[in-house]
Design a protein around this motif. Structure first.
Motif, PDB file in Angstrom:
ATOM      1  N   VAL A  84       6.926   5.585  20.021  1.00  0.00           N
ATOM      2  CA  VAL A  84       7.259   6.303  21.252  1.00  0.00           C
ATOM      3  C   VAL A  84       6.636   5.615  22.464  1.00  0.00           C
ATOM      4  N   GLY A  85       5.424   5.080  22.302  1.00  0.00           N
ATOM      5  CA  GLY A  85       4.791   4.363  23.409  1.00  0.00           C
ATOM      6  C   GLY A  85       5.574   3.130  23.820  1.00  0.00           C
ATOM      7  N   ALA A  86       6.134   2.423  22.838  1.00  0.00           N
ATOM      8  CA  ALA A  86       6.965   1.258  23.162  1.00  0.00           C
ATOM      9  C   ALA A  86       8.213   1.678  23.931  1.00  0.00           C
ATOM     10  N   MET A  87       8.819   2.791  23.516  1.00  0.00           N
ATOM     11  CA  MET A  87       9.990   3.296  24.236  1.00  0.00           C
ATOM     12  C   MET A  87       9.614   3.736  25.647  1.00  0.00           C
ATOM     13  N   LEU A 143      -0.560   7.561  14.472  1.00  0.00           N
ATOM     14  CA  LEU A 143      -0.550   6.249  15.118  1.00  0.00           C
ATOM     15  C   LEU A 143       0.804   5.546  15.050  1.00  0.00           C
ATOM     16  N   PRO A 144       1.494   5.492  13.902  1.00  0.00           N
ATOM     17  CA  PRO A 144       2.813   4.823  13.897  1.00  0.00           C
ATOM     18  C   PRO A 144       3.807   5.471  14.854  1.00  0.00           C
ATOM     19  N   LYS A 145       3.800   6.792  14.915  1.00  0.00           N
ATOM     20  CA  LYS A 145       4.724   7.485  15.825  1.00  0.00           C
ATOM     21  C   LYS A 145       4.345   7.220  17.278  1.00  0.00           C
ATOM     22  N   ALA A 146       3.042   7.207  17.553  1.00  0.00           N
ATOM     23  CA  ALA A 146       2.594   6.942  18.924  1.00  0.00           C
ATOM     24  C   ALA A 146       2.972   5.531  19.359  1.00  0.00           C
ATOM     25  N   ILE A 147       2.912   4.573  18.442  1.00  0.00           N
ATOM     26  CA  ILE A 147       3.286   3.195  18.778  1.00  0.00           C
ATOM     27  C   ILE A 147       4.779   3.102  19.090  1.00  0.00           C
ATOM     28  N   LEU A 181       7.794  12.643  20.702  1.00  0.00           N
ATOM     29  CA  LEU A 181       6.644  12.535  19.804  1.00  0.00           C
ATOM     30  C   LEU A 181       6.352  13.873  19.128  1.00  0.00           C
ATOM     31  N   PHE A 182       6.506  14.966  19.864  1.00  0.00           N
ATOM     32  CA  PHE A 182       6.312  16.302  19.289  1.00  0.00           C
ATOM     33  C   PHE A 182       7.316  16.574  18.175  1.00  0.00           C
ATOM     34  N   TRP A 183       8.581  16.242  18.415  1.00  0.00           N
ATOM     35  CA  TRP A 183       9.600  16.452  17.383  1.00  0.00           C
ATOM     36  C   TRP A 183       9.311  15.616  16.138  1.00  0.00           C
TER      37      TRP A 183
END
Length: 309
Positions: free
Chosen positions: A290-293, A284-288, A263-265
């Protein structure tokens, strides 16, 4: 009359004030540490140890009684695999299904024997063979937590009637105790180093408000504590407790840190040319994703431990 606004810049990072000499020295130290790590990995002990035994197979429905070598807590896990050896191939390449029945008993140090589990384990395996490379190994059993000094297996294979086997090679694999000891020390050393760096980082920024921190400094305040968890302060419990819980916790710590690093990258590289970093559109899109992974990784880890027998 125009009003002038005094916009305070964020806290300047030490990286931006390094001289060329210091910058080169940092790179030399990094590659030196990387080279030492590679050298230790090449010359160090192997990750696993194995013990093989070959049994003739006049009848594929016969049961095979196997005994594992003596194990201890530093072996951590035990795998039992089999390779079907045959010289009579009717096809260049074929695949068939095997019905495997496994019965496991554990022997303690005092020679007492106990049955592992309440019943026999039945599962299907796919056998893939070819004339050039022979048959691929098939996994028969995996004991995730070692509670006994030795394990006795009774294996029954069914499904090779059309492709008779000359012999079957059984192989026991487990973690190398020397490697486990080295891993404990490595994790402890990096845990201490991470703790020292975290304390130095917090001490250096204690005088500044979090609003004045740069985006990299804010991310470091999250990644450094997660790196402490990645090195797992409770890692020795894997060898002290006869439970799968420390293994699950260790996998959760590793998955969480790697997900946060990803997520940081994503945020850093996307934010190079992105000035609008609102939560809904940018984070939010990135968190979703990475959160799914992260959820998939945790689910697979828990399911793998649940399926261990």
């Amino acid at each position: 009359m125009k009003k002038s606004f005094n916009i305070d810049s964020s806290v300047q990072m030490r990286l931006y004030t390094l001289t060329k000499r210091q910058f080169v020295l940092v790179f030399i130290c990094f590659f030196a540490a990387f080279g030492v790590s590679v050298l230790i990995g090449i010359t160090g002990p192997s990750i696993d140890v194995s013990f093989s035994t070959v049994r003739s197979s006049a009848n594929t429905n016969d049961s095979f009684s196997l005994e594992s070598p003596t194990l201890n807590k530093f072996n951590r896990s035990l795998w039992l695999t089999a390779v079907i050896n045959s010289t009579d191939y009717k096809k260049d390449k074929f695949q068939s299904d095997l019905a495997v029945t496994v019965s496991i008993r554990g022997a303690k140090d005092d020679a007492s024997v106990e049955k592992v589990g309440q019943q026999e384990y039945n599962h299907d395996r796919s056998l893939i063979c070819s004339k050039k490379s022979g048959c691929q190994p098939i996994l028969l059993a995996h004991v995730g937590v070692l509670e006994y000094a030795k394990y006795h297996f009774v294996i029954t294979l069914a499904g090779l009637e059309n492709n008779p086997a000359d012999s079957i090679s059984f192989c026991f694999r487990s973690y190398n105790p020397i490697f486990s000891n080295m891993e404990i020390w490595f994790r402890f050393i990096f845990l201490v180093l991470t703790f020292i760096v975290t304390c130095m980082f917090a001490h250096a920024l204690r005088k500044f408000s979090i609003r004045d921190w740069s985006i990299e400094q804010k991310w470091l305040s999250v990644l450094l504590p997660l790196l402490l968890l990645y090195n797992n302060p409770i890692f020795p419990l894997i060898f002290l407790v006869n439970s799968w819980v420390p293994l699950i916790v260790d996998n959760i710590f590793q998955t969480t840190f790697l997900s946060a690093l990803l997520l940081f990258w994503l945020c850093t590289y996307h934010g190079i040319r992105q000035s609008d970093r609102k939560w809904m559109k940018f984070y939010l899109p990135k968190a979703i994703i990475v959160g799914a992974m992260w959820i998939i990784g945790i689910t697979m880890t828990c399911w793998q431990q649940y399926r261990v027998f």
